[in-house]
Design an enzyme around this catalytic site. Structure first.
Site, mmCIF file in Angstrom:
data_model
loop_
_atom_site.group_PDB
_atom_site.id
_atom_site.type_symbol
_atom_site.label_atom_id
_atom_site.label_comp_id
_atom_site.label_asym_id
_atom_site.label_seq_id
_atom_site.Cartn_x
_atom_site.Cartn_y
_atom_site.Cartn_z
ATOM 1 N N SER A 1 0.848 -1.334 -0.034
ATOM 2 C CA SER A 1 0.131 -0.075 -0.087
ATOM 3 C C SER A 1 0.786 1.350 -0.131
ATOM 4 O O SER A 1 1.471 1.188 -0.840
ATOM 5 C CB SER A 1 -0.954 -0.036 1.013
ATOM 6 O OG SER A 1 -1.936 1.031 1.041
ATOM 7 N N ASP B 1 -0.500 1.299 -4.328
ATOM 8 C CA ASP B 1 -1.559 0.492 -5.009
ATOM 9 C C ASP B 1 -3.000 1.393 -5.285
ATOM 10 O O ASP B 1 -3.731 0.413 -5.653
ATOM 11 C CB ASP B 1 -1.700 -0.516 -4.179
ATOM 12 C CG ASP B 1 -2.234 -0.249 -2.859
ATOM 13 O OD1 ASP B 1 -2.245 0.923 -2.308
ATOM 14 O OD2 ASP B 1 -2.954 -1.225 -2.048
HETATM 15 MG MG MG Z 1 -3.086 1.411 -0.311
#
Ligand code: MG
Length: 434
Positions: A91, A231
């Site tokens: 992330s 992401d």
């Molecule tokens: Mg993320």
């Protein structure tokens, strides 16, 4: 062994998260699911982990489809055609991290019960290997990003804004610039080339990491600035004057347009500003634990039309229960077409907030919270779903143990004197710490 944190399995690549661990996760998962889809963000270590997962899953007899470098919301959307989805991503964490996040077909991340089952099975080596002629097939599919874009285009109207988009060298660079262009925007990209070293900026799209975007929006005379994390499940924004838009403001703005005057339910975490309640007067605001998984679970449980977290996670259940930074970017371009973002912001109520943290050993947290609860309970309406939040006429205060550090956190927001509310809570916490 505690593998899963609040956002899946995450740690330093090849140290905490090794190919051996990924292989075991693959074996366990592949023993329980017949089909799976797997994708990865651009992290340097992601192909290594992805291949180990594929090896494990196919070894257990699960048929795996690889969709390559994609955003997390694209993977979660693709999961609808499989028994589960697997995303290799850390992330917004720095470049040395990697992680594995598991998804259900409705785009909901694995919940705690599902995570516990996987964890226990890894500990007990509870998996089976398929005989040679039942090893799972592996195939690649390059259409997932296009399918996700097409779904968003069905739901969002066109826009002709000039948008500066900072993908932070994350996975968003392969989808959001093209989507916004197809919707009619003039797009100027920053850091749109995926690069797992994240050379341009820290992947977290917060105020301090977006100085280039803020400057570029002003210098290009753009209507809007948009930023993603690594992401692209997260999205944050900058208005046409180059000012960072806070998460609470975006939460309220998306809420206004998603609810569109209806009285649907909206899910927010306990630390959300009362600005959101004041803006969405017709809607029922439900507060839940901090963490996008809990927001998604509550959206499903309450049949809510929207939910989000001020960190930049916006969940639109008409696509999936995964936060979708790409849909959010397209939606914001549509919203700002009608009214400048700075004007939308000016229309929002504003209250002073104050945050602080106090050292507190992890083993003392539970005892301290008991004492704090006794003191806070008589002061107003108490919500104890995640820490203790007490709502009073003059504002609210939240005392919450940090999930990751040996600290107690205090958040206060007030209509007038925030210091007074904060200091009242601070006194209670300090007294309880004695
Ligand atoms: Mg993320």
């Amino acid at each position: 062994m505690k593998l899963f944190g609040s956002s899946g399995i995450r740690g330093i690549a090849n140290k905490d998260i090794t190919p051996e661990l990924a292989l075991n996760i693959g074996l366990v998962l592949g023993s329980r699911k017949k089909t799976a889809v797997i994708g990865r963000d651009p992290r340097v270590s992601a192909p290594m982990i992805e291949h180990a997962l594929i090896a494990g899953m196919t070894a257990a007899g699960c048929a795996v489809t690889g969709i390559g470098l994609v955003t997390t919301p694209t993977l979660a959307y693709a999961a609808r055609e499989y028994e589960c989805g697997v995303m290799v991503t850390a992330s917004h964490n720095p470049a040395e991290y990697v992680g594995i996040k598991l998804w259900n077909p409705d785009g909901m991340a694995f919940d705690s019960a599902q995570q516990d089952e996987i964890e226990k099975a890894i500990e007990d080596a509870d998996f089976s290997r398929a005989p040679w002629n039942e090893i799972g097939e592996f195939e690649e599919d390059g259409k997932a990003t296009r399918a996700h874009m097409n779904m968003i285009k069905k739901l969002v109207g066109s826009s002709s804004l000039k948008v500066v988009l900072d993908c932070g060298c994350g996975a968003g660079g392969i989808i959001t610039p093209y989507l916004l262009q197809e919707l009619g925007c003039e797009v100027i990209t920053l850091n749109a080339q995926p690069d797992g070293h994240f050379p341009a900026r820290n992947p977290e799209p917060n105020d301090e990491n977006l100085s280039l975007l803020k400057k570029a929006v002003v210098n290009f005379g753009a209507d809007l600035g948009i930023a993603h994390d690594g992401d692209a499940d997260r999205m944050m924004a900058v208005d046409e004057n180059g000012n960072f838009v806070s998460g609470d403001e975006l939460l309220a703005i998306f809420g206004l347009f998603e609810c569109n005057g209806s009285n649907g339910k909206v899910i927010v975490p306990v630390d959300t500003s009362m600005m959101v309640d004041d803006c969405l007067k017709g809607s029922e605001i439900v507060r839940t634990r901090v963490g996008d998984v809990y927001i998604a679970e509550s959206i499903k449980q309450y049949g809510a039309i929207y939910g989000g977290e001020p960190s930049g996670s916006w969940i639109f259940p008409k696509i999936s229960y995964c936060p979708d930074g790409i849909y959010a970017a397209a939606k914001l371009a549509e919203i700002v077409k009608e009214k400048k973002l700075s004007e939308l912001r000016e229309g929002l109520p504003r209250y002073a907030t104050k945050r602080g943290a106090f050292p507190c050993a992890n083993e003392k947290k539970a005892k301290l919270m008991e004492k704090v609860k006794v003191e806070l309970e008589p002061l107003g309406k108490v919500l104890d779903i995640d820490g203790i939040r007490v709502e009073m006429d003059k504002g609210w205060v939240l005392v919450r143990p940090s999930g990751t550090e040996a600290k107690m956190r205090i958040t206060a927001e007030a209509r007038e004197n925030v210091d007074e509310v904060f200091e009242m809570a601070e006194k209670i916490v300090k007294e309880a710490l004695k």
